[in-house]
Motif scaffolding. Structure first.
Motif, PDB file in Angstrom:
ATOM      1  N   ASP A 132       0.808  -1.228   0.000  1.00 58.30           N
ATOM      2  CA  ASP A 132       0.000   0.000   0.000  1.00 58.30           C
ATOM      3  C   ASP A 132       0.844   1.283   0.000  1.00 58.30           C
ATOM      4  O   ASP A 132       0.623   2.160  -0.841  1.00 58.30           O
ATOM      5  CB  ASP A 132      -0.995  -0.004   1.169  1.00 58.30           C
ATOM      6  N   PRO A 133       1.819   1.417   0.916  1.00 57.36           N
ATOM      7  CA  PRO A 133       2.630   2.639   0.855  1.00 57.36           C
ATOM      8  C   PRO A 133       3.416   2.770  -0.449  1.00 57.36           C
ATOM      9  O   PRO A 133       3.595   3.896  -0.955  1.00 57.36           O
ATOM     10  CB  PRO A 133       3.585   2.520   2.051  1.00 57.36           C
ATOM     11  N   ILE A 135       2.427   1.692  -3.367  1.00 52.06           N
ATOM     12  CA  ILE A 135       1.455   2.131  -4.390  1.00 52.06           C
ATOM     13  C   ILE A 135       1.256   3.649  -4.268  1.00 52.06           C
ATOM     14  O   ILE A 135       1.211   4.370  -5.253  1.00 52.06           O
ATOM     15  CB  ILE A 135       0.112   1.375  -4.236  1.00 52.06           C
ATOM     16  N   ARG A 136       1.179   4.122  -3.015  1.00 51.92           N
ATOM     17  CA  ARG A 136       1.008   5.577  -2.832  1.00 51.92           C
ATOM     18  C   ARG A 136       2.194   6.349  -3.402  1.00 51.92           C
ATOM     19  O   ARG A 136       2.064   7.486  -3.806  1.00 51.92           O
ATOM     20  CB  ARG A 136       0.814   5.903  -1.351  1.00 51.92           C
ATOM     21  N   MET A 137       3.375   5.740  -3.425  1.00 49.00           N
ATOM     22  CA  MET A 137       4.542   6.419  -4.006  1.00 49.00           C
ATOM     23  C   MET A 137       4.535   6.329  -5.532  1.00 49.00           C
ATOM     24  O   MET A 137       5.316   6.994  -6.195  1.00 49.00           O
ATOM     25  CB  MET A 137       5.838   5.805  -3.444  1.00 49.00           C
ATOM     26  N   GLY A 162       7.932   9.341  -0.519  1.00 48.02           N
ATOM     27  CA  GLY A 162       6.869   8.908   0.386  1.00 48.02           C
ATOM     28  C   GLY A 162       6.833   9.729   1.658  1.00 48.02           C
ATOM     29  O   GLY A 162       7.834  10.317   2.072  1.00 48.02           O
ATOM     30  N   GLU A 164       4.998   8.499   5.070  1.00 50.36           N
ATOM     31  CA  GLU A 164       4.131   7.464   5.628  1.00 50.36           C
ATOM     32  C   GLU A 164       4.143   7.499   7.144  1.00 50.36           C
ATOM     33  O   GLU A 164       5.206   7.584   7.764  1.00 50.36           O
ATOM     34  CB  GLU A 164       4.607   6.080   5.160  1.00 50.36           C
ATOM     35  N   THR A 188      12.155  11.076   1.394  1.00 49.52           N
ATOM     36  CA  THR A 188      11.097  10.137   1.798  1.00 49.52           C
ATOM     37  C   THR A 188      11.133   9.994   3.314  1.00 49.52           C
ATOM     38  O   THR A 188      12.201   9.792   3.893  1.00 49.52           O
ATOM     39  CB  THR A 188      11.311   8.776   1.100  1.00 49.52           C
TER      40      THR A 188
END
Ligand code: S3P
Length: 447
Positions: A132-133, A135-137, A162, A164, A188
């Motif tokens: 999930d994280p 994918i967010r990146m 990122g 997160e 990040t």
């Protein structure tokens, strides 16, 4: 696969050789593969999990060689940040959760497709927390239901940095995001609810990355990596693994007449919650010759048999001893009074559901256990329990080794059904333990 039977020992004595730290070994290989030039690793763990990571990195274009010697040196010729090549086949990480999760982070920032899989245990473990994280990146993934392996990573070299905030203190999730941040423009950041093991951060710094760690007033830790560092090949010395040392350590505490010396064991404060807990239980453990190498602390540990008392292990300590609960449970089974593990729900998603594996195995050995959703109470009676059970390894090395250690102390021998998982982290465990006075015998080979 064969069964093993552990009979009561007359005492564990000597200086068992403890293999290299598994977490640091995975990371040393991955950063070596991501650096320019040669990396030399001393003390690398030569076990199934690490060989799986080495195999995957070779398929991604890194050159990795072992040179004979005592200790052998592993040499890695890396491809530089963002320089890994598309693999020609599936990357099989075997039983290695750290290998799979950290590689997903690295691969997310590479513009090609790779497929990761593993053994039945790894294929049952949740990967969504990493996917999930990433994918967010900006990376793309295809996974089985529930985010399980096999997983296809469609990476890109155009990830966004990122930011997160993690719900669970997980070094694997944190590390995956930081590794994705390596080949990503900008900074990040990962915020952890509590600090988890920081081997990735320390090693990234050692290889030349710019990385900042800030402890906030509320107990959270904020880690920021600056993208596109020039990682340079480095020399890495891997300390002995405290998670492996934990077996002879607890064995020696439990078996009368025992006294063992464990050399150069990694005692990174974010890994050594077991030492604190055993000391609170009254365990005789003396720490000497503390040193530091590349930011990692290590020391010699002298351990002697003695009585133990039950304690409460608070939830806040879980990240610093997350892999040691199975062996601690064996100590708790022999201690005087109840031992309570709090906030240990994460144990349900390790190589096996460790809360139920511990509870089932201990109950079969005559110990009363109360299993909650994220807690466990073990009612020790101040003496070794009866034993005399056949315990399922459940593809979990730490469950297998923990019950063999309990068998060294119980009245009747304890068997495990499958010795194979032990090789993922501690090949030579049985010979090493028998060399210091354990009595572990090979049983029937099962198909
Ligand atoms: C590891 C982190 C821990 C631990 C695992 C190794 C690592 O997992 O249980 O055996 O090397 O980063 P989580 O990050 O999922 O807690």
């Amino acid at each position: 696969m064969a069964s093993l039977k552990s009979f009561a020992s007359d005492g564990l004595t000597g200086e068992p050789v403890i293999p290299g730290d598994k977490s640091i070994s995975h990371r040393a290989l991955m950063l070596g593969a991501s650096a320019v030039g040669e990396t030399k690793i001393r003390g690398l763990l030569e076990a199934g999990d690490i060989m799986a990571t080495a195999g995957a990195l070779r398929l991604l274009g890194a050159e990795i060689e072992r040179s004979e010697g005592d200790p052998p040196i592993w040499r890695v010729w890396g491809r530089g940040t963002g320089g890994l090549a598309e693999p020609s086949t599936v990357l099989d990480l075997g039983n290695a959760g750290t290998g799979a999760r950290l590689l997903m982070g690295l691969l997310a920032s590479h513009p090609f497709t790779s497929v990761l899989t593993g053994d039945a245990s790894l294929r049952a473990r949740p990967m969504k927390r990493v996917i999930d994280p990433l994918i967010r990146m900006g990376a793309n993934f295809t996974a089985r239901q529930g985010g399980r392996l096999p997983v296809t990573v469609n990476g890109t070299d155009q990830l966004l940095p990122g930011h997160e905030i993690l719900q669970v203190a997980s070094a694997q999730v944190k590390s995956a995001i930081l590794l994705a941040g390596l080949n990503t423009n900008g900074k990040t950041t990962v915020v952890e609810p509590r600090p988890s093991r920081d081997h990735t951060e320390l090693l990234l710094r050692h290889f030349g990355a710019e990385i900042e760690m800030i402890d906030e007033a509320d107990g959270r830790r904020r880690i920021t990596i600056t993208g596109y560092p020039e990682l340079k090949g480095a020399e890495v010395t891997v300390p002995a693994d405290i998670s492996s040392a934990a077996f002879p350590m607890v064995g020696a505490l439990l078996v009368p007449g025992s006294k063992v010396m464990l050399r150069r064991v990694g005692i990174n404060p974010l890994r050594s919650g077991l030492l604190q807990t055993l000391e609170e239980m009254g365990g005789k453990i003396e720490i000497s010759s503390s040193q530091d190498q590349g930011g990692e602390a290590y020391a010699d540990l002298a351990v002697e048999h003695g009585p133990l008392s039950g304690v409460t292990v608070p939830a806040g300590r879980a990240p610093s001893m997350i892999d040691e609960y199975p062996i601690l449970a064996m100590a708790a089974a022999c201690a005087d009074g109840p031992t309570r593990f709090e906030g240990v729900g994460e144990l349900r998603v390790k190589e096996s559901d460790r809360l139920s594996a511990i509870a089932e195995g201990l109950e079969a050995c005559g110990v009363r256990v109360e299993e909650g959703e994220d807690s466990l109470v073990i009612h020790g009676i101040g003496a070794a329990p009866k034993g005399g059970a056949l315990v399922q390894s459940k593809l979990d090395h730490r469950i297998a080794m923990s019950f063999l250690m309990l068998g060294a102390a119980t009245v009747e021998p304890i068997s495990i059904d499958d010795d194979e998982p032990i090789g993922t982290s501690y090949p030579g465990f049985v010979d090493m333990m028998n060399g210091i006075g354990a009595r572990i015998e090979t049983g029937e080979a099962a198909s």
